[in-house]
Design an enzyme around this catalytic site. Structure first.
Site, mmCIF file in Angstrom:
data_model
loop_
_atom_site.group_PDB
_atom_site.id
_atom_site.type_symbol
_atom_site.label_atom_id
_atom_site.label_comp_id
_atom_site.label_asym_id
_atom_site.label_seq_id
_atom_site.Cartn_x
_atom_site.Cartn_y
_atom_site.Cartn_z
ATOM 1 N N GLY A 277 0.822 -1.208 0.000
ATOM 2 C CA GLY A 277 0.000 0.000 0.000
ATOM 3 C C GLY A 277 0.848 1.246 0.000
ATOM 4 N N MET A 279 4.946 2.907 1.725
ATOM 5 C CA MET A 279 6.154 2.665 2.501
ATOM 6 C C MET A 279 6.651 3.993 3.049
ATOM 7 S SD MET A 279 8.489 0.646 3.674
ATOM 8 C CE MET A 279 9.908 1.207 4.614
ATOM 9 N N ASN A 281 9.284 5.623 3.753
ATOM 10 C CA ASN A 281 10.649 6.144 3.596
ATOM 11 C C ASN A 281 10.699 7.558 4.150
ATOM 12 O OD1 ASN A 281 11.216 3.829 1.760
ATOM 13 N ND2 ASN A 281 9.718 4.933 0.530
ATOM 14 N N GLU A 314 1.475 6.571 7.411
ATOM 15 C CA GLU A 314 2.867 6.735 6.985
ATOM 16 C C GLU A 314 3.500 7.948 7.659
ATOM 17 O OE1 GLU A 314 4.030 4.207 5.574
ATOM 18 O OE2 GLU A 314 2.088 3.320 5.095
ATOM 19 N N GLU A 336 4.528 -0.999 13.928
ATOM 20 C CA GLU A 336 3.303 -1.061 13.129
ATOM 21 C C GLU A 336 2.065 -0.916 13.994
ATOM 22 O OE1 GLU A 336 3.184 -0.599 10.097
ATOM 23 O OE2 GLU A 336 5.353 -0.719 10.029
#
Ligand SMILES: *[C@@H]1O[C@H](CO)[C@@H](O)[C@H](O)[C@H]1NC(C)=O
Ligand SMILES: *[C@@H]1O[C@H](CO)[C@@H](O)[C@H](O)[C@H]1NC(C)=O
Ligand SMILES: *[C@@H]1O[C@H](CO)[C@@H](O)[C@H](O)[C@H]1NC(C)=O
Ligand SMILES: *[C@@H]1O[C@H](CO)[C@@H](O)[C@H](O)[C@H]1NC(C)=O
Ligand SMILES: *[C@@H]1O[C@H](CO)[C@@H](O)[C@H](O)[C@H]1NC(C)=O
Ligand SMILES: *[C@@H]1O[C@H](CO)[C@@H](O)[C@H](O)[C@H]1NC(C)=O
Ligand SMILES: *[C@@H]1O[C@H](CO)[C@@H](O)[C@H](O)[C@H]1NC(C)=O
Ligand SMILES: [Zn+2]
Length: 799
Positions: A277, A279, A281, A314, A336
């Site tokens: 979905g 990431m 970064n 995110e 998470e």
């Protein structure tokens, strides 16, 4: 991290500086962590055993161990990538690749001295494959391109500074985690060198590079928020929604964490080929298009909701996960778990009118550790320290089901298992007992909280008389399931039917979800009866819980004689709701401001609802004039129904629309609708398309097969197809991709006869465990579920 994202690093050029901490003769570089993780976790032998931790091999060599030695620590990396460059491999005499542990071993002649800095300069050539792993190539109509590659000490705790340089074509833009400082055109070539600021000290798994011809929009503010996507998508305004919400969410988290945003910019980029979905970064968050782009004309409310939660998730990681990082992957759950929790807070801040999000979480706030610690308000008495209470939740696996017997006031707990016979062979130092805070109400009146600290206890106030009822886990503020004696269940059911609003909305969802989950081993009749009150229910959360659970039964029974009866029943239950939404949306001409409810409602497995007929006509009109606009909230159903009712002509038309679709969310709806046809040869041809990346993008292949398998006619076809092409799919997706595990699960979802079960078992046997990759875990779970389904099938037919 988005689900199932992983990094593998094919390499370009990299230089790094290392500090030697002790005398070593050897140092090693770990290249891939996901392989290691999947190796360590995929070997499930029992359904309930937990991940096996790295077992050191008998050899004492560092490259035979999974954890990196702590004798060397990276200081900074200078990474220059030139995606089109072809360079010769280094001729290091004593270096090899240790396949088992994924080490690149470079053996040195002499010993590095402690306290000194050393240089490692490597040049690598990696194939820019299109396998969606690590450093890969992605092509779209407008040639988006994504790069990701480097050589490193790949453990999250081994943070370092990165000096990144990208070399790329003139007409492309290079992005990385930090702000780009300058673009230099290399003399005599048509090539640009983009140099980035040194990053903050950061983990290797959060590094990202993108070289593309994308364009962006940005907000006028100090956070440097930019939304990047294909030119066409940005010009269409599809990034506007993400831009609207990103800034507020960042501000929210700054306040929430009481720490300013750690970086000078925040790029969000939508990639046409992306395995997960999104990431997180650091500073350059990558998304699937459907998780970032929103087109008000064609996207449904549900798409918007998904975007705000994914972006919020995110961005939450920018602090929790990126600024503060787990030392190793065994604590990834914390990363998470926390982000999945706060994503709702961020989303709620950005879209405060979507009350449902808030409602669903209000309860959770009070019971998180921070909440406990902070709640030094008088009246909150804790039986133990926060530390001790948390330990019994995080140092043993699972969570309890609390059973309350209202005839005696006996409150007891036991480890909740989906399959009660499963053997739990992992020892728990807490003896599978939890410190359970129980908030509860009696006949609508909130009572004093109690703590269940042992296996069972008598709590007198919970012994009730006459028509009183007890409802525990009020506002679902605790992480446990609840079961009651039958008498109390009956009273709760009749309360729901007479006046459901006395029970808080989240608890109505809880009752549905708990009974269905307990039903798998206890009482399916009870679970089905909890859905009776839905006739009066207009809130999103209970319906969501009901449909999610019923969906399981629908799939289970859609080839049995009870199916018709179940469908008729659900149709009856949903009708008042449907009419209610018809009214508030002026006959489906406006979008109700209420969150994506309609979307969820109609994507449930009720295909013959009145609306279908109505919208069949729409599709016919659409067929003639593409311009007729179907409301986005209804499209999934309309497309599916039309294609199911039609033949090759309709299918081909749908296929054309799919190929022309420029909005990702729209393409998904069409792609899933194409699986609705009842014509076997069309389904077979569609299955074949999944092996042709020019027809179905690689990132979408497994989910397309899943759509086909969810069609009752498509299911056996998909099963045969997957078996016939197992090698192909395994090679492409089998090593580490989480999407792959769903493939088996999807194609065997309806299996319930002993014959089908034996087929599945034989298939698993034929393809020895090692070749199953992440699929093997799933296969085990399926076997158990199928056994259960057998039991349930008998049970319900007797209903
Ligand atoms: C589960 O583990 C137990 C003990 O390790 C073992 O005896 C049993 O055979 C295993 N069951 C399966 C289905 O592998
Ligand atoms: C790495 O890059 C930084 C910044 O460009 C530079 O100051 C440093 O000297 C470089 N280090 C090496 C070893 O090249
Ligand atoms: C973004 O915000 C602007 C200004 O509030 C608003 O007019 C616009 O409709 C929003 N766009 C989307 C897609 O929500
Ligand atoms: C936020 O941080 C500042 C400085 O770091 C500190 O003084 C203040 O008390 C913090 N606020 C809260 C609510 O923790
Ligand atoms: C309470 O229930 C538990 C679980 O059923 C049982 O083991 C325990 O003996 C009961 N306690 C009393 C006092 O009845
Ligand atoms: C299941 O629940 C129903 C009430 O909905 C009850 O009549 C029935 O006896 C229960 N069955 C079992 C096995 O407990
Ligand atoms: C909705 O349609 C029905 C039947 O076509 C009609 O009677 C009703 O007035 C319409 N309601 C609105 C708000 O347009
Ligand atoms: Zn995450």
């Amino acid at each position: 991290m988005g689900k199932g994202y992983y990094i593998s690093k094919h390499l370009a050029t990299a230089a790094m500086v290392l500090a030697a901490i002790a005398l070593v003769t050897i140092f090693a570089l770990s290249v891939v962590y996901n392989r290691e993780k999947s190796k360590n976790t995929a070997k499930f032998s029992n359904a309930t055993t937990s991940p096996v931790f790295p077992t050191p091999k008998t050899s004492n060599e560092p490259w035979d161990k999974y954890r990196l030695p702590d004798t060397l620590s990276p200081q900074y990396y200078n990474v220059t990538l030139w995606p089109h460059l072809s360079v010769t491999a280094p001729a290091i005499k004593t270096s090899w690749f240790q396949t088992e542990t994924q080490y690149l071993v470079i053996q040195l002649e002499g010993k590095p001295k402690p306290g000194k800095d050393y240089w490692l300069y490597t040049e690598f050539t990696g194939e820019l494959a299109d396998d969606l792993e690590g450093f890969y190539r992605s092509e779209y109509m407008e040639d988006g391109e994504k790069k990701k590659a480097f050589l490193c000490f790949d453990e999250p705790g081994m943070k370092a500074v990165f000096h990144i340089t990208l070399i790329h074509d003139l007409e492309t833009t290079a992005l990385s985690n930090s702000q780009e400082i300058k673009n230099v055109i290399i003399d005599g070539t048509a090539i640009t060198r983009t140099i980035f600021r040194p990053t903050k000290r950061m983990s290797t798994y959060l590094i990202a590079f993108v070289v593309s011809d994308f364009t962006h929009i940005n907000a006028k503010d100090k956070k440097g928020v930019r939304i990047w996507a294909r030119k066409r998508a940005i010009e269409d305004g599809q990034g506007d929604y993400a831009l609207n919400i990103t800034q507020p969410i960042l501000e929210f988290f700054e306040k929430y964490y009481n720490t300013s945003y750690p970086l000078s910019k925040s790029d969000q980029i939508a990639l046409p080929d992306f395995n997960s979905g999104a990431m997180e970064n650091w500073g350059l968050v990558t998304y699937r298009e459907t998780a970032l782009l929103y087109d008000p004309r064609t996207s449904a409310n549900g798409n918007k909701q998904r975007i705000v939660t994914v972006v919020s998730h995110e961005l939450a990681h920018m602090w929790f996960g990126n600024l503060v990082t787990v030392k190793w992957w065994n604590d990834l759950w914390l990363n998470e778990g926390f982000a999945s929790y706060v994503e709702y807070l961020g989303a709620d801040y950005a879209e405060p009118t979507w009350n449902t999000v808030r409602t669903s979480l209000r309860g959770f706030f009070t019971n998180v550790p921070g909440g406990l610690e902070r709640s030094k308000t008088p009246g909150v008495k804790l039986p133990y320290s926060v530390h001790e209470i948390m330990n019994c939740w995080i140092l043993q696996m699972g969570f309890p089901v609390v059973t309350i017997d209202t005839r005696t006031g006996n409150v007891s707990q036991k480890h909740f298992l989906l399959e009660p016979e499963a053997v739990v062979d992992r020892k728990s130092e807490f003896n599978n007992e939890w410190c359970v805070p129980i908030k509860w109400m009696k006949k609508g009146q909130v009572q004093d909280q109690l703590w269940l600290l042992q296996k069972s206890a008598i709590h007198k106030p919970m012994k009730v008389s006459k028509n009183e009822w007890v409802l525990a886990n009020l506002h679902v503020s605790g992480y446990f399931r609840v079961n009651y004696d039958l008498v109390n269940w009956e009273r709760l059911l009749s309360q729901l039917e007479s006046n459901h609003q006395v029970i808080p909305v989240v608890n109505r969802a809880q009752i549905l979800d708990d009974t269905f989950n307990l039903a798998r081993w206890e009482n399916i009749t009870l679970a089905l009866r909890t859905t009776k009150y839905l006739l009066h229910e207009q809130e999103y959360i209970p319906w969501e819980a009901a449909l999610r659970n019923l969906n399981y039964f629908f799939q289970l029974f859609d080839h049995s004689e009870v199916y018709d009866a179940m469908q008729a029943y659900l149709k009856k239950q949903v009708k008042p709701l449907f009419e209610y939404f018809g009214t508030i949306s002026s006959n489906w001409t406006t979008v109700p401001s209420v969150i994506s409810f309609v979307d969820n409602c109609i994507s449930c497995p009720i295909s013959n609802l009145e609306i279908s007929n109505l919208y069949h006509q729409f599709f016919k009109m659409l067929y003639c004039t593409i311009r007729v606009v179907i409301h986005p909230n209804l499209r999934s159903t309309v497309y599916c129904d039309a294609i199911a009712a039609g033949g090759a002509e309709e299918w081909n038309f749908g296929w054309q629309m799919f190929q022309k679709a420029t909005v990702a969310a729209e393409a998904v709806k069409l792609r899933s609708a194409l699986a609705c046809t009842k014509v076997p040869w069309l389904l077979n041809r569609y299955l074949e398309y999944t092996m042709n990346p020019e027809k179905i993008r690689k990132q979408d292949a497994t989910s397309t097969i899943g759509y086909i398998a969810s069609n009752i006619i498509g299911q056996p076809l998909a099963w045969d197809f997957v078996r016939a092409n197992w090698d192909y799919f395994f090679q492409l997706y089998g090593t580490g991709s989480f999407t792959f595990s769903r493939l088996i699960s999807d194609v065997t979802n309806r299996f319930c006869t002993p014959f089908e079960l034996s087929q599945l078992k034989r298939f698993q046997k034929d393809n020895a465990e090692t070749r199953f990759g992440s699929g093997s875990l799933c296969c085990e779970i399926r076997v158990i579920q199928i056994l259960l389904q057998n039991v349930l099938l008998k049970d319900t037919t007797a209903l």
